[in-house]
Design a protein around this motif. Structure first.
Motif, PDB file in Angstrom:
ATOM      1  N   GLY A 126      -1.048 -42.058  21.442  1.00  0.00           N
ATOM      2  CA  GLY A 126      -1.359 -43.145  22.367  1.00  0.00           C
ATOM      3  C   GLY A 126      -1.563 -42.699  23.796  1.00  0.00           C
ATOM      4  O   GLY A 126      -1.481 -43.528  24.713  1.00  0.00           O
ATOM      5  N   ALA A 127      -1.851 -41.427  23.992  1.00  0.00           N
ATOM      6  CA  ALA A 127      -2.040 -40.912  25.358  1.00  0.00           C
ATOM      7  C   ALA A 127      -3.316 -41.454  25.973  1.00  0.00           C
ATOM      8  O   ALA A 127      -4.319 -41.659  25.276  1.00  0.00           O
ATOM      9  CB  ALA A 127      -2.077 -39.391  25.337  1.00  0.00           C
ATOM     10  N   PRO A 128      -3.319 -41.722  27.277  1.00  0.00           N
ATOM     11  CA  PRO A 128      -4.552 -42.154  27.955  1.00  0.00           C
ATOM     12  C   PRO A 128      -5.505 -40.965  28.121  1.00  0.00           C
ATOM     13  O   PRO A 128      -5.174 -39.832  27.776  1.00  0.00           O
ATOM     14  CB  PRO A 128      -4.035 -42.654  29.303  1.00  0.00           C
ATOM     15  CG  PRO A 128      -2.805 -41.827  29.552  1.00  0.00           C
ATOM     16  CD  PRO A 128      -2.174 -41.613  28.199  1.00  0.00           C
ATOM     17  N   ALA A 129      -6.680 -41.251  28.630  1.00  0.00           N
ATOM     18  CA  ALA A 129      -7.630 -40.179  28.903  1.00  0.00           C
ATOM     19  C   ALA A 129      -7.027 -39.220  29.928  1.00  0.00           C
ATOM     20  O   ALA A 129      -6.577 -39.630  30.995  1.00  0.00           O
ATOM     21  CB  ALA A 129      -8.940 -40.760  29.432  1.00  0.00           C
ATOM     22  N   CYS A 130      -7.011 -37.937  29.569  1.00  0.00           N
ATOM     23  CA  CYS A 130      -6.418 -36.916  30.444  1.00  0.00           C
ATOM     24  C   CYS A 130      -7.293 -35.672  30.407  1.00  0.00           C
ATOM     25  O   CYS A 130      -7.710 -35.228  29.324  1.00  0.00           O
ATOM     26  CB  CYS A 130      -4.991 -36.583  29.988  1.00  0.00           C
ATOM     27  SG  CYS A 130      -4.188 -35.299  30.987  1.00  0.00           S
ATOM     28  N   THR A 135       1.672 -26.471  30.943  1.00  0.00           N
ATOM     29  CA  THR A 135       2.821 -26.826  31.779  1.00  0.00           C
ATOM     30  C   THR A 135       3.276 -28.237  31.426  1.00  0.00           C
ATOM     31  O   THR A 135       2.510 -29.034  30.871  1.00  0.00           O
ATOM     32  CB  THR A 135       2.477 -26.757  33.280  1.00  0.00           C
ATOM     33  OG1 THR A 135       1.463 -27.728  33.576  1.00  0.00           O
ATOM     34  CG2 THR A 135       2.009 -25.369  33.669  1.00  0.00           C
ATOM     35  N   ALA A 136       4.506 -28.522  31.757  1.00  0.00           N
ATOM     36  CA  ALA A 136       5.061 -29.866  31.531  1.00  0.00           C
ATOM     37  C   ALA A 136       6.127 -30.133  32.573  1.00  0.00           C
ATOM     38  O   ALA A 136       6.671 -29.201  33.192  1.00  0.00           O
ATOM     39  CB  ALA A 136       5.643 -29.975  30.120  1.00  0.00           C
ATOM     40  N   ARG A 183       2.006 -33.522  33.698  1.00  0.00           N
ATOM     41  CA  ARG A 183       1.907 -33.532  35.158  1.00  0.00           C
ATOM     42  C   ARG A 183       0.624 -34.202  35.637  1.00  0.00           C
ATOM     43  O   ARG A 183       0.509 -34.562  36.806  1.00  0.00           O
ATOM     44  CB  ARG A 183       1.970 -32.095  35.689  1.00  0.00           C
ATOM     45  CG  ARG A 183       3.242 -31.363  35.315  1.00  0.00           C
ATOM     46  CD  ARG A 183       3.152 -29.892  35.672  1.00  0.00           C
ATOM     47  NE  ARG A 183       3.154 -29.697  37.116  1.00  0.00           N
ATOM     48  CZ  ARG A 183       2.839 -28.539  37.705  1.00  0.00           C
ATOM     49  NH1 ARG A 183       2.465 -27.505  36.976  1.00  0.00           N
ATOM     50  NH2 ARG A 183       2.892 -28.427  39.012  1.00  0.00           N
ATOM     51  N   GLU A 184      -0.340 -34.350  34.739  1.00  0.00           N
ATOM     52  CA  GLU A 184      -1.612 -34.937  35.114  1.00  0.00           C
ATOM     53  C   GLU A 184      -1.599 -36.449  34.934  1.00  0.00           C
ATOM     54  O   GLU A 184      -1.943 -37.193  35.851  1.00  0.00           O
ATOM     55  CB  GLU A 184      -2.735 -34.327  34.264  1.00  0.00           C
ATOM     56  CG  GLU A 184      -4.110 -34.913  34.514  1.00  0.00           C
ATOM     57  CD  GLU A 184      -4.766 -34.404  35.791  1.00  0.00           C
ATOM     58  OE1 GLU A 184      -5.819 -34.913  36.152  1.00  0.00           O
ATOM     59  OE2 GLU A 184      -4.183 -33.504  36.436  1.00  0.00           O
ATOM     60  N   CYS A 185      -1.213 -36.930  33.718  1.00  0.00           N
ATOM     61  CA  CYS A 185      -1.311 -38.359  33.420  1.00  0.00           C
ATOM     62  C   CYS A 185       0.039 -39.052  33.289  1.00  0.00           C
ATOM     63  O   CYS A 185       0.100 -40.285  33.219  1.00  0.00           O
ATOM     64  CB  CYS A 185      -2.123 -38.570  32.145  1.00  0.00           C
ATOM     65  SG  CYS A 185      -1.344 -37.921  30.645  1.00  0.00           S
ATOM     66  N   GLY A 186       1.152 -38.279  33.218  1.00  0.00           N
ATOM     67  CA  GLY A 186       2.479 -38.871  33.122  1.00  0.00           C
ATOM     68  C   GLY A 186       2.885 -39.289  31.727  1.00  0.00           C
ATOM     69  O   GLY A 186       3.983 -39.821  31.527  1.00  0.00           O
ATOM     70  N   HIS A 187       2.007 -39.052  30.723  1.00  0.00           N
ATOM     71  CA  HIS A 187       2.343 -39.431  29.359  1.00  0.00           C
ATOM     72  C   HIS A 187       3.300 -38.408  28.741  1.00  0.00           C
ATOM     73  O   HIS A 187       3.394 -37.271  29.198  1.00  0.00           O
ATOM     74  CB  HIS A 187       1.066 -39.518  28.518  1.00  0.00           C
ATOM     75  CG  HIS A 187       1.243 -40.233  27.211  1.00  0.00           C
ATOM     76  ND1 HIS A 187       1.405 -41.585  27.121  1.00  0.00           N
ATOM     77  CD2 HIS A 187       1.307 -39.750  25.933  1.00  0.00           C
ATOM     78  CE1 HIS A 187       1.532 -41.928  25.849  1.00  0.00           C
ATOM     79  NE2 HIS A 187       1.493 -40.825  25.103  1.00  0.00           N
ATOM     80  N   GLY A 188       4.006 -38.812  27.685  1.00  0.00           N
ATOM     81  CA  GLY A 188       4.954 -37.933  27.041  1.00  0.00           C
ATOM     82  C   GLY A 188       4.298 -36.730  26.382  1.00  0.00           C
ATOM     83  O   GLY A 188       3.173 -36.811  25.871  1.00  0.00           O
ATOM     84  N   LEU A 189       4.998 -35.596  26.400  1.00  0.00           N
ATOM     85  CA  LEU A 189       4.527 -34.364  25.774  1.00  0.00           C
ATOM     86  C   LEU A 189       5.574 -33.849  24.794  1.00  0.00           C
ATOM     87  O   LEU A 189       6.755 -34.179  24.904  1.00  0.00           O
ATOM     88  CB  LEU A 189       4.261 -33.267  26.822  1.00  0.00           C
ATOM     89  CG  LEU A 189       3.169 -33.495  27.862  1.00  0.00           C
ATOM     90  CD1 LEU A 189       3.134 -32.310  28.822  1.00  0.00           C
ATOM     91  CD2 LEU A 189       1.806 -33.682  27.205  1.00  0.00           C
ATOM     92  N   HIS A 190       5.123 -33.007  23.861  1.00  0.00           N
ATOM     93  CA  HIS A 190       6.052 -32.292  22.992  1.00  0.00           C
ATOM     94  C   HIS A 190       5.557 -30.860  22.819  1.00  0.00           C
ATOM     95  O   HIS A 190       4.345 -30.601  22.891  1.00  0.00           O
ATOM     96  CB  HIS A 190       6.195 -32.984  21.628  1.00  0.00           C
ATOM     97  CG  HIS A 190       4.886 -33.174  20.912  1.00  0.00           C
ATOM     98  ND1 HIS A 190       4.037 -34.226  21.197  1.00  0.00           N
ATOM     99  CD2 HIS A 190       4.287 -32.458  19.923  1.00  0.00           C
ATOM    100  CE1 HIS A 190       2.965 -34.160  20.419  1.00  0.00           C
ATOM    101  NE2 HIS A 190       3.094 -33.082  19.636  1.00  0.00           N
ATOM    102  N   ALA A 191       6.474 -29.935  22.647  1.00  0.00           N
ATOM    103  CA  ALA A 191       6.146 -28.518  22.529  1.00  0.00           C
ATOM    104  C   ALA A 191       5.644 -28.203  21.128  1.00  0.00           C
ATOM    105  O   ALA A 191       6.174 -28.711  20.130  1.00  0.00           O
ATOM    106  CB  ALA A 191       7.365 -27.669  22.869  1.00  0.00           C
TER     107      ALA A 191
END
Length: 429
Positions: free
Chosen positions: A63-67, A4-5, A40-48
Motif C-alpha cells: 500500500g505504499a504511495p508513489a515513491c 537507507t531507512a 526517508r522519501e515518502c514516510g511509508h513503512g519499510l522492511h529489511a
C-alpha cells in the motif's frame, strides 16, 4: 528500492556503511517484534530484505504511495554503493538518498570538516539535458556541486558535469578495483603556429595578411580510462574540476555531440584561457582593419558556392552510398553530418563502426585523417574527384565511384578555383 531507512529510535540506517548503524542487521531483518522502519522519501513503512544473490535492501510495505525510490533497479543500487565506497575511500562522509530543499542526492559527499558538499547522481534512467540542468541549478542554490554518472553514452553527457563509467564485464577499460571512467575527463591540447605574429592556419581572405595566431588547440578525451575511485578522490581533493569549455571538443567518435562540460586540471584550463585571450587579441586586430577586411563579397559568395557544391554532391551520393554499405556490411546504415574528423566528408556507420565516407575534402586530409580513411571506403562522384583524393590518401585507400548529377557551381573569379575555395572554407588544422 532504498538502501537507507529511518529507524524510530536509532535514526538513519545505511546498508552501505560499515555496519548498518547503531542496530545490528539481525535486529531489523525478520526480527520480532518488527523493527520500526520508515522511508526517508515518502514516510511509508519499510522492511529489511535480502535478494537471491545476497544483497541487502529495504522494501516498501504493501500500500505504499508513489515513491521515487520504489522503482530503482539493481544496477542503480549497485552504482550508488560503488559511489559511496569511492567517496569514503577518499576520506569524505557519504550519505545515501540524502534529502535537500527540493532535491534528493543519490549519494551526498561531505568533507571531513563539514564545509563542502557534493552530490553524486547515478542517472541510468532516460532523461533530458534540460531536466538535469534544472536539478543541478537547484542543488547549486544550497552550495552543492554535482556529478551525473551514467553507464551509457547519453545525449546529455557533457551538457552538465557528468561522466560515463563501465564495469569489468563490459569492457577491457574497467580496472581491477571496479568501475572505470571512460568519458568526461579531458585534456586541452594546445596548438600554436611557429610564427606567432603570422598565423599560417587563419581563415583570412585572399590577399590579406593572416595576422596573429589565435591558437588552434582543442579538448580531447583521456587516452586511457581512469579508475572511478581515483577520479572521485581527485575531484573531492580539488585537483580535478568541472569546467565549461569554450573551444572545440574532439572527444572521439561518440554517438552524440559532446557537451561543453569537461573534467580537467588547472593547467589544462589555463591553456584554454591562454588561447581564448589570443583569440580576443586577434579579433581586436581584425576589427582595427575595418569592417570589410574579412568580408569581400565576391569571395564570400564563392565560399558559399563551394560549400553548397560539396553538400549537394554528398546529398546526391548518399542513397547510393547507403545501399552500397548496407550490401557490403549487412546491417542498418547510419548517416551522420559532415565531420572534421573525416575531412568534412559524410561518414556512414553500421553498428557504430565507420564503413564509408562520402566526398571528403582533399585539403583537410592530414596524416591522422589519412590513416583513419584507410580503414573505410571513400565514395566519390567522378574520376577527377577520385584522382584528387588519391594524391593525399594512403596508397591502399579503397574508392567507390558513382555517377550522379548535381547542380553546377557558380563560376569562380579569374584565378580562383572551386577547390581553392574549399581549402579556404575548411583550412587544415
Amino acid at each position: 528500492m532504498p538502501l537507507t531507512a529511518l529507524h524510530a529510535t536509532a535514526g538513519a540506517l545505511d546498508l552501505t556503511a560499515p555496519g548498518v548503524g547503531a542496530i545490528p542487521w539481525e535486529q531489523i531483518h525478520r526480527a520480532r517484534p518488527r523493527a520500526p522502519l520508515t522511508c526517508r522519501e515518502c514516510g511509508h513503512g519499510l522492511h529489511a530484505k535480502v535478494s537471491p544473490l545476497g544483497a541487502r535492501f529495504f522494501a516498501h510495505d504493501a500500500g505504499a504511495p508513489a515513491c521515487s525510490l520504489t522503482g530503482e533497479t539493481m544496477s542503480h543500487r549497485m552504482l550508488k554503493m560503488e559511489l559511496a565506497t569511492a567517496i569514503r575511500s577518499a576520506g569524505w562522509h557519504a550519505e545515501l538518498e540524502a534529502p535537500g530543499t527540493g532535491w534528493r542526492a543519490d549519494v551526498l559527499a561531505t568533507s571531513p570538516d563539514g564545509q563542502k558538499r557534493m552530490a553524486w547522481e547515478a542517472q541510468l534512467a532516460s532523461t533530458t539535458a534540460q531536466d538535469l540542468t534544472k536539478r543541478t541549478a537547484t542543488m547549486a542554490v544550497e552550495g552543492v556541486d554535482v556529478c551525473w554518472v551514467s553507464d551509457k553514452n547519453t545525449p546529455w553527457m557533457g551538457q552538465v558535469p557528468s561522466i560515463q563509467v563501465q564495469s569489468p564485464g563490459e569492457s577491457e577499460h574497467a580496472t581491477n578495483s571496479g568501475l572505470a571512467v571512460i568519458a568526461g575527463p579531458a585534456v586541452f591540447d594546445p596548438l600554436w603556429c611557429e610564427r606567432a605574429r603570422r598565423c599560417d592556419r587563419a581563415n583570412a581572405p585572399y590577399g590579406r595578411p593572416p595576422g596573429p595566431c589565435a591558437g588552434h588547440g582543442h579538448w580531447t578525451g583521456l587516452g586511457d580510462p581512469m579508475d572511478l575511485h581515483c577520479f572521485v578522490q581527485h575531484v573531492l581533493g580539488g585537483a580535478v574540476k568541472a569546467v565549461r569549455s569554450s573551444t572545440a571538443l574532439h572527444l572521439g567518435f561518440d554517438r552524440h555531440n559532446a557537451g561543453p562540460y569537461v573534467w580537467t586540471t588547472h593547467p589544462h584550463w589555463a591553456a584554454e584561457q591562454k588561447q581564448l585571450q589570443a583569440q580576443a587579441a586577434r579579433d581586436a586586430w581584425v576589427a582595427d582593419r575595418g569592417p570589410h577586411w574579412d568580408a569581400i563579397p565576391s569571395q564570400r559568395a564563392l565560399h558559399e558556392a563551394a560549400k553548397a557544391a560539396l553538400l549537394a554532391r554528398q546529398a546526391a551520393l548518399r542513397p547510393l552510398a547507403v545501399e552500397f554499405v548496407a550490401t557490403q556490411a549487412g546491417g542498418p546504415v547510419g548517416v551522420r553530418d559532415p565531420d572534421p574528423d573525416w575531412a568534412m566528408g559524410t561518414p556512414l556507420y553500421v553498428h557504430d563502426l565507420a564503413q564509408a565516407v562520402i566526398s571528403p575534402v582533399a585539403s583537410r586530409i592530414n596524416d591522422e585523417i589519412k590513416q583513419r580513411l584507410a580503414s573505410v571506403t571513400v565514395i566519390v562522384a567522378s574520376t577527377k574527384e577520385r584522382n584528387r583524393l588519391a594524391r593525399v590518401c594512403a596508397a591502399e585507400q579503397r574508392f567507390e565511384e558513382f555517377e550522379v548529377e548535381t547542380a553546377k557551381p557558380l563560376k569562380p573569379p579569374s584565378g580562383v578555383t572551386l577547390q581553392r575555395a574549399l581549402d579556404h572554407l575548411y583550412p587544415r588544422y
